[in-house]
Write a protein that holds these residues in place. Structure first.
Motif, PDB file in Angstrom:
ATOM      1  N   ASP A   1      -0.480  -1.696 -10.307  1.00 38.01           N
ATOM      2  CA  ASP A   1      -0.391  -3.040 -10.867  1.00 38.01           C
ATOM      3  C   ASP A   1       0.467  -3.951  -9.991  1.00 38.01           C
ATOM      4  O   ASP A   1       0.487  -5.169 -10.187  1.00 38.01           O
ATOM      5  CB  ASP A   1       0.206  -2.998 -12.282  1.00 38.01           C
ATOM      6  N   GLU A   2       1.183  -3.373  -9.036  1.00 40.63           N
ATOM      7  CA  GLU A   2       2.057  -4.163  -8.165  1.00 40.63           C
ATOM      8  C   GLU A   2       1.232  -4.870  -7.093  1.00 40.63           C
ATOM      9  O   GLU A   2       0.246  -4.348  -6.595  1.00 40.63           O
ATOM     10  CB  GLU A   2       3.074  -3.246  -7.476  1.00 40.63           C
ATOM     11  N   SER A   3       1.684  -6.084  -6.769  1.00 40.21           N
ATOM     12  CA  SER A   3       1.006  -6.811  -5.696  1.00 40.21           C
ATOM     13  C   SER A   3       1.578  -6.361  -4.341  1.00 40.21           C
ATOM     14  O   SER A   3       2.692  -5.861  -4.254  1.00 40.21           O
ATOM     15  CB  SER A   3       1.163  -8.320  -5.877  1.00 40.21           C
ATOM     16  N   ILE A   4       0.772  -6.548  -3.303  1.00 40.87           N
ATOM     17  CA  ILE A   4       1.148  -6.136  -1.955  1.00 40.87           C
ATOM     18  C   ILE A   4       1.595  -7.370  -1.190  1.00 40.87           C
ATOM     19  O   ILE A   4       0.894  -8.388  -1.180  1.00 40.87           O
ATOM     20  CB  ILE A   4      -0.064  -5.499  -1.232  1.00 40.87           C
ATOM     21  N   GLU A   5       2.770  -7.279  -0.557  1.00 35.53           N
ATOM     22  CA  GLU A   5       3.225  -8.383   0.281  1.00 35.53           C
ATOM     23  C   GLU A   5       2.798  -8.091   1.716  1.00 35.53           C
ATOM     24  O   GLU A   5       3.020  -7.002   2.230  1.00 35.53           O
ATOM     25  CB  GLU A   5       4.742  -8.545   0.193  1.00 35.53           C
ATOM     26  N   THR A   6       2.194  -9.089   2.341  1.00 34.23           N
ATOM     27  CA  THR A   6       1.691  -8.899   3.707  1.00 34.23           C
ATOM     28  C   THR A   6       1.679 -10.219   4.458  1.00 34.23           C
ATOM     29  O   THR A   6       1.962 -11.268   3.879  1.00 34.23           O
ATOM     30  CB  THR A   6       0.269  -8.302   3.677  1.00 34.23           C
ATOM     31  N   THR A   7       1.384 -10.140   5.717  1.00 34.24           N
ATOM     32  CA  THR A   7       1.144 -11.338   6.521  1.00 34.24           C
ATOM     33  C   THR A   7      -0.270 -11.229   7.082  1.00 34.24           C
ATOM     34  O   THR A   7      -0.762 -10.127   7.308  1.00 34.24           O
ATOM     35  CB  THR A   7       2.147 -11.469   7.690  1.00 34.24           C
ATOM     36  N   PHE A   8      -0.898 -12.352   7.273  1.00 34.58           N
ATOM     37  CA  PHE A   8      -2.232 -12.323   7.872  1.00 34.58           C
ATOM     38  C   PHE A   8      -2.337 -13.427   8.919  1.00 34.58           C
ATOM     39  O   PHE A   8      -1.631 -14.430   8.878  1.00 34.58           O
ATOM     40  CB  PHE A   8      -3.331 -12.432   6.803  1.00 34.58           C
ATOM     41  N   ALA A  59       1.623 -13.550   2.384  1.00 30.35           N
ATOM     42  CA  ALA A  59       0.767 -13.573   1.193  1.00 30.35           C
ATOM     43  C   ALA A  59       1.109 -12.413   0.279  1.00 30.35           C
ATOM     44  O   ALA A  59       1.618 -11.384   0.713  1.00 30.35           O
ATOM     45  CB  ALA A  59      -0.690 -13.479   1.618  1.00 30.35           C
ATOM     46  N   LYS A  60       0.841 -12.613  -1.023  1.00 32.75           N
ATOM     47  CA  LYS A  60       0.928 -11.550  -2.016  1.00 32.75           C
ATOM     48  C   LYS A  60      -0.488 -11.279  -2.492  1.00 32.75           C
ATOM     49  O   LYS A  60      -1.179 -12.201  -2.920  1.00 32.75           O
ATOM     50  CB  LYS A  60       1.821 -11.948  -3.192  1.00 32.75           C
ATOM     51  N   ILE A  61      -0.904 -10.021  -2.391  1.00 36.37           N
ATOM     52  CA  ILE A  61      -2.277  -9.654  -2.740  1.00 36.37           C
ATOM     53  C   ILE A  61      -2.240  -8.734  -3.957  1.00 36.37           C
ATOM     54  O   ILE A  61      -1.525  -7.730  -3.968  1.00 36.37           O
ATOM     55  CB  ILE A  61      -2.956  -8.915  -1.563  1.00 36.37           C
ATOM     56  N   LYS A  62      -3.020  -9.090  -4.977  1.00 34.89           N
ATOM     57  CA  LYS A  62      -3.154  -8.206  -6.132  1.00 34.89           C
ATOM     58  C   LYS A  62      -4.031  -7.029  -5.718  1.00 34.89           C
ATOM     59  O   LYS A  62      -4.856  -7.156  -4.821  1.00 34.89           O
ATOM     60  CB  LYS A  62      -3.799  -8.946  -7.301  1.00 34.89           C
ATOM     61  N   SER A  63      -3.859  -5.911  -6.412  1.00 39.73           N
ATOM     62  CA  SER A  63      -4.705  -4.757  -6.083  1.00 39.73           C
ATOM     63  C   SER A  63      -6.167  -5.154  -6.306  1.00 39.73           C
ATOM     64  O   SER A  63      -6.503  -5.942  -7.189  1.00 39.73           O
ATOM     65  CB  SER A  63      -4.332  -3.549  -6.925  1.00 39.73           C
ATOM     66  N   THR A  64      -7.020  -4.616  -5.470  1.00 42.51           N
ATOM     67  CA  THR A  64      -8.420  -5.031  -5.486  1.00 42.51           C
ATOM     68  C   THR A  64      -9.339  -3.821  -5.392  1.00 42.51           C
ATOM     69  O   THR A  64      -8.922  -2.745  -4.954  1.00 42.51           O
ATOM     70  CB  THR A  64      -8.704  -6.006  -4.317  1.00 42.51           C
TER      71      THR A  64
END
Length: 199
Positions: free
Chosen positions: A96-103, A113-118
């Motif tokens: 349920d945790e979002s992933i913090e990343t750069t793109f 960016a913060k990405i929700k699980s997909t």
């Protein structure tokens, strides 16, 4: 090695041409130059010209295969990187945790960016086409593409080595025919001088 039939245009007989597994022909090493030249109706200049033309063809093919190899060497790490990201997304899809990343937005600009699980991912297929895949389907597609690219790279490397061998063989043939001709002319000139001296 595989072989295939090539029809001679000047006669009804056929000649076996040895090729590598992908159909690149193997050149003939001229073991006995005198015998080879007696069997051909061509002059020395024509024979050397044909040999040089063959070398040029192999060098052209070598250049194309070298470019293809460079392209595959760039493509394979990209596929591996994409596959790693998809595997990471698969491992976090139930979280349920979002992933913090750069793109990357462009070559020098990155965004956080913060990405929700997909459960899906978009993949570039080439020719400006992007499709949405389920994660497992994307993983299978990328694994297939990676295997294909690695197998193709192995074949290209093998073909490049084969072509280099053929180029070397033809260059040796050119040198052997040229040296044979020089020796033959020298002997003819010496014989001619001896005959002139006798008269």
């Amino acid at each position: 090695m595989s072989t295939r039939q090539i029809e001679k245009s000047s006669s009804d007989s056929s000649e076996e041409v040895v090729t590598n597994p992908r159909g690149i022909p193997k050149v003939q090493f001229v073991e006995n130059v005198e015998e080879y030249m007696s069997k051909t109706s061509s002059t020395i200049e024509v024979t050397l010209g044909k040999f040089q033309e063959t070398v040029a063809k192999y060098k052209f093919m070598e250049l194309n295969y070298t470019n293809r190899k460079k392209g595959l060497e760039l493509k394979i790490p990209e596929i591996k990187k994409t596959l790693t990201v998809v595997e990471f997304l698969i491992s976090t899809q139930d979280s349920d945790e979002s992933i913090e990343t750069t793109f990357e937005l462009n070559d020098t600009l990155w965004a956080a960016a913060k990405i929700k699980s997909t459960k899906t991912v978009y993949l570039w297929l080439g020719a400006n086409v992007m499709l949405e895949y389920e994660l497992q389907e994307a993983k299978e597609l990328l694994e297939t593409k990676l295997t294909t690219a690695q197998n193709t790279l192995n074949c290209v490397v093998e073909d490049l080595e084969f072509m280099r061998e053929q180029i070397t063989t033809m260059e040796v043939n050119i040198a052997r025919v040229y040296n044979w001709d020089v020796k033959r002319r020298r002997v003819a000139k010496t014989t001619e001088k001896k005959l002139d001296m006798v008269e």
